[in-house]
Design a protein around this motif. Sequence first.
Motif, PDB file in Angstrom:
ATOM      1  N   HIS A  15       0.830  -1.201   0.000  1.00 41.52           N
ATOM      2  CA  HIS A  15       0.000   0.000   0.000  1.00 41.52           C
ATOM      3  C   HIS A  15       0.871   1.260   0.000  1.00 41.52           C
ATOM      4  CE1 HIS A  15      -3.686  -2.286   1.771  1.00 41.52           C
ATOM      5  NE2 HIS A  15      -3.490  -2.535   0.505  1.00 41.52           N
ATOM      6  N   HIS A  16       1.986   1.227   0.721  1.00 44.24           N
ATOM      7  CA  HIS A  16       2.907   2.366   0.732  1.00 44.24           C
ATOM      8  C   HIS A  16       3.450   2.626  -0.675  1.00 44.24           C
ATOM      9  CE1 HIS A  16       6.106   5.094   1.804  1.00 44.24           C
ATOM     10  NE2 HIS A  16       7.000   4.260   1.297  1.00 44.24           N
ATOM     11  N   ILE A  17       3.808   1.580  -1.385  1.00 41.49           N
ATOM     12  CA  ILE A  17       4.320   1.746  -2.753  1.00 41.49           C
ATOM     13  C   ILE A  17       3.238   2.332  -3.651  1.00 41.49           C
ATOM     14  CG2 ILE A  17       5.183   0.527  -4.794  1.00 41.49           C
ATOM     15  CD1 ILE A  17       6.476  -1.505  -2.795  1.00 41.49           C
ATOM     16  N   ILE A  18       2.011   1.841  -3.533  1.00 49.79           N
ATOM     17  CA  ILE A  18       0.907   2.352  -4.347  1.00 49.79           C
ATOM     18  C   ILE A  18       0.678   3.835  -4.071  1.00 49.79           C
ATOM     19  CG2 ILE A  18      -1.592   2.236  -4.744  1.00 49.79           C
ATOM     20  CD1 ILE A  18      -1.345  -0.831  -4.173  1.00 49.79           C
ATOM     21  N   GLU A  19       0.620   4.198  -2.800  1.00 53.09           N
ATOM     22  CA  GLU A  19       0.384   5.601  -2.437  1.00 53.09           C
ATOM     23  C   GLU A  19       1.526   6.490  -2.939  1.00 53.09           C
ATOM     24  OE1 GLU A  19      -2.338   7.144  -0.685  1.00 53.09           O
ATOM     25  OE2 GLU A  19      -3.192   5.261  -1.374  1.00 53.09           O
ATOM     26  N   THR A  20       2.759   6.010  -2.810  1.00 53.82           N
ATOM     27  CA  THR A  20       3.914   6.772  -3.289  1.00 53.82           C
ATOM     28  C   THR A  20       3.823   6.971  -4.788  1.00 53.82           C
ATOM     29  OG1 THR A  20       5.301   5.904  -1.510  1.00 53.82           O
ATOM     30  CG2 THR A  20       6.438   6.790  -3.447  1.00 53.82           C
ATOM     31  N   ALA A  21       3.477   5.911  -5.517  1.00 53.29           N
ATOM     32  CA  ALA A  21       3.364   5.995  -6.971  1.00 53.29           C
ATOM     33  C   ALA A  21       2.308   7.013  -7.373  1.00 53.29           C
ATOM     34  CB  ALA A  21       3.027   4.621  -7.554  1.00 53.29           C
ATOM     35  N   ILE A  22       1.163   6.970  -6.719  1.00 57.78           N
ATOM     36  CA  ILE A  22       0.089   7.893  -7.104  1.00 57.78           C
ATOM     37  C   ILE A  22       0.468   9.331  -6.774  1.00 57.78           C
ATOM     38  CG2 ILE A  22      -2.330   8.518  -6.717  1.00 57.78           C
ATOM     39  CD1 ILE A  22      -2.888   5.502  -6.455  1.00 57.78           C
ATOM     40  N   ASP A  23       1.196   9.534  -5.680  1.00 56.65           N
ATOM     41  CA  ASP A  23       1.722  10.880  -5.392  1.00 56.65           C
ATOM     42  C   ASP A  23       2.575  11.363  -6.561  1.00 56.65           C
ATOM     43  OD1 ASP A  23       0.504  11.013  -2.904  1.00 56.65           O
ATOM     44  OD2 ASP A  23       2.316  10.430  -1.798  1.00 56.65           O
ATOM     45  N   LEU A  24       3.451  10.496  -7.055  1.00 60.80           N
ATOM     46  CA  LEU A  24       4.322  10.863  -8.178  1.00 60.80           C
ATOM     47  C   LEU A  24       3.510  11.097  -9.453  1.00 60.80           C
ATOM     48  CD1 LEU A  24       7.331   8.428  -7.596  1.00 60.80           C
ATOM     49  CD2 LEU A  24       7.325  10.917  -7.289  1.00 60.80           C
ATOM     50  N   PHE A  25       2.518  10.237  -9.715  1.00 62.26           N
ATOM     51  CA  PHE A  25       1.680  10.423 -10.905  1.00 62.26           C
ATOM     52  C   PHE A  25       0.938  11.751 -10.829  1.00 62.26           C
ATOM     53  CE2 PHE A  25       1.022   5.512 -10.935  1.00 62.26           C
ATOM     54  CZ  PHE A  25       2.308   5.325 -11.421  1.00 62.26           C
ATOM     55  N   ASP A  26       0.436  12.082  -9.637  1.00 60.67           N
ATOM     56  CA  ASP A  26      -0.292  13.343  -9.467  1.00 60.67           C
ATOM     57  C   ASP A  26       0.617  14.542  -9.721  1.00 60.67           C
ATOM     58  OD1 ASP A  26      -2.579  11.930  -8.801  1.00 60.67           O
ATOM     59  OD2 ASP A  26      -2.458  12.344  -6.650  1.00 60.67           O
ATOM     60  N   GLU A  27       1.876  14.409  -9.336  1.00 64.39           N
ATOM     61  CA  GLU A  27       2.816  15.528  -9.471  1.00 64.39           C
ATOM     62  C   GLU A  27       3.386  15.651 -10.877  1.00 64.39           C
ATOM     63  OE1 GLU A  27       6.962  17.181  -7.416  1.00 64.39           O
ATOM     64  OE2 GLU A  27       5.897  15.476  -6.528  1.00 64.39           O
ATOM     65  N   HIS A  28       3.706  14.508 -11.513  1.00 58.82           N
ATOM     66  CA  HIS A  28       4.433  14.547 -12.787  1.00 58.82           C
ATOM     67  C   HIS A  28       3.654  14.009 -13.983  1.00 58.82           C
ATOM     68  CE1 HIS A  28       8.016  15.534 -10.468  1.00 58.82           C
ATOM     69  NE2 HIS A  28       7.784  14.482  -9.691  1.00 58.82           N
ATOM     70  N   GLY A  29       2.544  13.320 -13.751  1.00 57.76           N
ATOM     71  CA  GLY A  29       1.821  12.666 -14.842  1.00 57.76           C
ATOM     72  C   GLY A  29       2.194  11.197 -14.913  1.00 57.76           C
ATOM     73  N   TYR A  30       1.222  10.381 -15.248  1.00 54.90           N
ATOM     74  CA  TYR A  30       1.425   8.927 -15.241  1.00 54.90           C
ATOM     75  C   TYR A  30       2.557   8.493 -16.166  1.00 54.90           C
ATOM     76  CZ  TYR A  30       0.512   3.958 -15.777  1.00 54.90           C
ATOM     77  OH  TYR A  30       0.657   2.591 -15.819  1.00 54.90           O
TER      78      TYR A  30
END
Length: 200
Positions: A15-30
Amino acid sequence: MPPTLRQRNRLAAMHHIIETAIDLFDEHGYSAVTVEQVAAAAGVSPRTFYRYFGTKEGLFTTDTHAAVGHDLLEEQLDLDDLPGTLQRIVASVHAAAAPSGEAAGYTPWRGMRYVLEEPAVREAVYTALDDLAERLVPALLSKGVTPTRARVTVRAYLFGVYFGALEQWHLDGRVRPLPDYVHEGSAVLARPLAASDSSQ
């Protein structure tokens, strides 16, 4: 049976990895974010990421509970009550993410916008739902349901009720709890399968 401490720890890591990934997607784009960037930001190796999720799209399709050996589907599945099964699983996932739960801070379905907006993610989610349907169809066949009825019923719940409820919940701005949408969607298919239906 509740998950063991080891299962809870692995689930929390995923879950930590998923949340971290989505933070990055939100900031930089998928499309701009790589697996290596996600792994580095989450404090894990790329190898660990691939072991857990397989691909970047796997962040949205991996059943984290099943991946740690805690099969919510097996625990909750009642072939005579598919609406109840779906509602119990959705409620269980929500409960696991409650502030007092082991996965505190994890927000299930947070990445729904990427499922709706990114073709590769949407395709991966559809494929995962189709794979799940293929697991469930034989169980209905074993209860004497005809192949057509079994296949249509399973896909109606997975794609129609579950995915349709997720889409509408997201499009409405998530103002009501997701289980409410699943309950409302299930009402459309409220008539349960009965043994007498298997001959039709």
